[in-house]
Design a protein around this motif. Sequence first.
Motif, PDB file in Angstrom:
ATOM      1  N   ILE A   1       0.924  -1.235  -0.098  1.00  0.00           N
ATOM      2  CA  ILE A   1      -0.033   0.006  -0.094  1.00  0.00           C
ATOM      3  C   ILE A   1       0.803   1.264  -0.082  1.00  0.00           C
ATOM      4  O   ILE A   1       1.957   1.158   0.414  1.00  0.00           O
ATOM      5  CB  ILE A   1      -0.961  -0.087   1.064  1.00  0.00           C
TER       6      ILE A   1
ATOM      7  N   PRO B   1      -0.095   4.623   1.604  1.00  0.00           N
ATOM      8  CA  PRO B   1      -0.806   5.536   2.514  1.00  0.00           C
ATOM      9  C   PRO B   1      -0.683   6.854   2.532  1.00  0.00           C
ATOM     10  O   PRO B   1      -1.335   7.771   3.316  1.00  0.00           O
ATOM     11  CB  PRO B   1      -0.677   4.878   3.856  1.00  0.00           C
TER      12      PRO B   1
ATOM     13  N   SER C   1       2.950  10.735  -2.786  1.00  0.00           N
ATOM     14  CA  SER C   1       3.066  10.050  -3.873  1.00  0.00           C
ATOM     15  C   SER C   1       4.330  10.054  -4.610  1.00  0.00           C
ATOM     16  O   SER C   1       5.333  10.503  -3.862  1.00  0.00           O
ATOM     17  CB  SER C   1       2.258  11.124  -5.105  1.00  0.00           C
TER      18      SER C   1
ATOM     19  N   HIS D   1      -4.354   1.533  -5.797  1.00  0.00           N
ATOM     20  CA  HIS D   1      -4.293   3.072  -6.035  1.00  0.00           C
ATOM     21  C   HIS D   1      -2.749   3.468  -5.604  1.00  0.00           C
ATOM     22  O   HIS D   1      -2.542   4.703  -5.742  1.00  0.00           O
ATOM     23  CB  HIS D   1      -5.183   3.962  -5.210  1.00  0.00           C
ATOM     24  N   VAL D   2      -1.881   2.425  -5.674  1.00  0.00           N
ATOM     25  CA  VAL D   2      -0.563   2.710  -5.317  1.00  0.00           C
ATOM     26  C   VAL D   2       0.190   3.632  -6.408  1.00  0.00           C
ATOM     27  O   VAL D   2       1.045   4.282  -5.913  1.00  0.00           O
ATOM     28  CB  VAL D   2       0.416   1.279  -5.108  1.00  0.00           C
TER      29      VAL D   2
ATOM     30  N   SER E   1      -0.621   9.816  -2.831  1.00  0.00           N
ATOM     31  CA  SER E   1      -1.048   8.604  -3.891  1.00  0.00           C
ATOM     32  C   SER E   1      -2.412   8.231  -3.896  1.00  0.00           C
ATOM     33  O   SER E   1      -2.885   7.138  -3.282  1.00  0.00           O
ATOM     34  CB  SER E   1      -0.009   7.221  -3.179  1.00  0.00           C
TER      35      SER E   1
ATOM     36  N   ASP F   1      -7.726  10.709  -0.264  1.00  0.00           N
ATOM     37  CA  ASP F   1      -7.843  10.032   1.020  1.00  0.00           C
ATOM     38  C   ASP F   1      -8.568   8.743   1.061  1.00  0.00           C
ATOM     39  O   ASP F   1      -8.303   7.714   1.623  1.00  0.00           O
ATOM     40  CB  ASP F   1      -8.309  11.026   2.047  1.00  0.00           C
TER      41      ASP F   1
ATOM     42  N   ARG G   1      -6.682   5.777  -1.035  1.00  0.00           N
ATOM     43  CA  ARG G   1      -5.742   5.201   0.269  1.00  0.00           C
ATOM     44  C   ARG G   1      -6.322   4.227   1.179  1.00  0.00           C
ATOM     45  O   ARG G   1      -5.912   3.401   1.370  1.00  0.00           O
ATOM     46  CB  ARG G   1      -4.753   6.382   0.516  1.00  0.00           C
TER      47      ARG G   1
ATOM     48  N   ASP H   1      -7.777   1.151  -0.320  1.00  0.00           N
ATOM     49  CA  ASP H   1      -6.744   0.209  -0.273  1.00  0.00           C
ATOM     50  C   ASP H   1      -6.309  -0.618   0.956  1.00  0.00           C
ATOM     51  O   ASP H   1      -5.822  -1.850   0.957  1.00  0.00           O
ATOM     52  CB  ASP H   1      -5.331   0.915  -0.718  1.00  0.00           C
TER      53      ASP H   1
ATOM     54  N   SER I   1       4.049  -1.184   3.759  1.00  0.00           N
ATOM     55  CA  SER I   1       3.771   0.092   3.247  1.00  0.00           C
ATOM     56  C   SER I   1       5.194   0.418   2.351  1.00  0.00           C
ATOM     57  O   SER I   1       6.273  -0.131   2.558  1.00  0.00           O
ATOM     58  CB  SER I   1       4.026   1.222   4.317  1.00  0.00           C
TER      59      SER I   1
ATOM     60  N   SER J   1      -0.550   9.591   6.246  1.00  0.00           N
ATOM     61  CA  SER J   1      -1.276   8.498   6.776  1.00  0.00           C
ATOM     62  C   SER J   1      -2.274   8.968   7.562  1.00  0.00           C
ATOM     63  O   SER J   1      -3.299   8.346   7.970  1.00  0.00           O
ATOM     64  CB  SER J   1      -0.380   7.758   7.381  1.00  0.00           C
TER      65      SER J   1
END
Length: 342
Positions: free
Chosen positions: A45, A47, A50, A76-77, A85, A88, A91, A94, A109, A116
């Motif tokens: 992930i 979180p 980007s 969505h990574v 990335s 909200d 992320r 995911d 991560s 985060s």
Amino acid sequence: MMDRRSILGGMGGAMAALAWPQTALPHGVSGLPLRLHPGDTVGLIAPASSDDEPMHLETAQATVRGMGLVPKLGRHVSDIWGYFSGTDKDRADDIHAMFADDSVRAIFSIRGGWGSARLLPLLDWDLIRAHPKLLIGSSDVTALHLAIAAKAGFPSIHAPNVSNRWEAASWNSLWRLAFTGETPVLGEVAEADRAADRWRITTLRPGKAQGRLLGGNLSVLTSLVGTPWLPDFEGAILFIEDVGEPEYRIDRMMSQLALSGLLGKLSGVIFGQCMRCNANVPNYAGFTVPDILGQYLTPLGVPAFSGANIGHIANQLSLPVGAQVEMDAEVGTIRVLQPVVG
């Protein structure tokens, strides 16, 4: 094709242990996350920030494969929304998908940065509690580690983000915590190496202490003070580290922890590495980071040491956030008292 050895650095000696038998375990054995086995699928992930460098994502997947695991990318990574990335919600989705997916054994991560903490109110904590899995990462991921400790109650692992380089100490400690389910002593250094600057610890107050290991990045932790996402630190062992913060900011953050009452609750403190934590001005005459630590930690009257191999450094230890540990401030070790996987 990437050279696995170049990515995993010092992991080579432990790779032979990847023949560990694969025994399926149900979710939630003793309320603990699932033990990892070679061949397991793990989620990746992003979180927080980007990253528009595709090679970093390739590195993350290659590192996971080098661990003997199978990477599964979050949807969505690779997204970019501002400096995150993805949005909200995306992320957070995911994270939900990885916890809900029974084929995913643990969650890594990819990177840190910032973002985060914005996800914490969006996360489905009933879902996360019902599917205890190891979350593995550091830096900004501190927000997720602390929230899991506060809202879900199972351990997670503060370790390099998976796009970072994994050296021997990081891998060996992860292996012992997550794969074998051991209760190792972390931070042990051979007597011959103790004089080296990279392994030198400073005892601020000697002694041993036991408690729940909580902490992570100092900047992220202090940003959660006064929110519902910070766990109870009563009797805890606090570990902290930071990067790129001048002395006065470290002072300000330590002051916040003191004024909030958090420092007064602790049974012990471990300060890791503070990389590039200086004002970088000519003829600087202010307090140093060691000065500041002494001012805040020594009066607490609890065991404390600095210089632990924790932080934005090579060979950082993988640490079990939320687990019961015993620290020894004279030798700079952390003894894990309970397995973090079932």
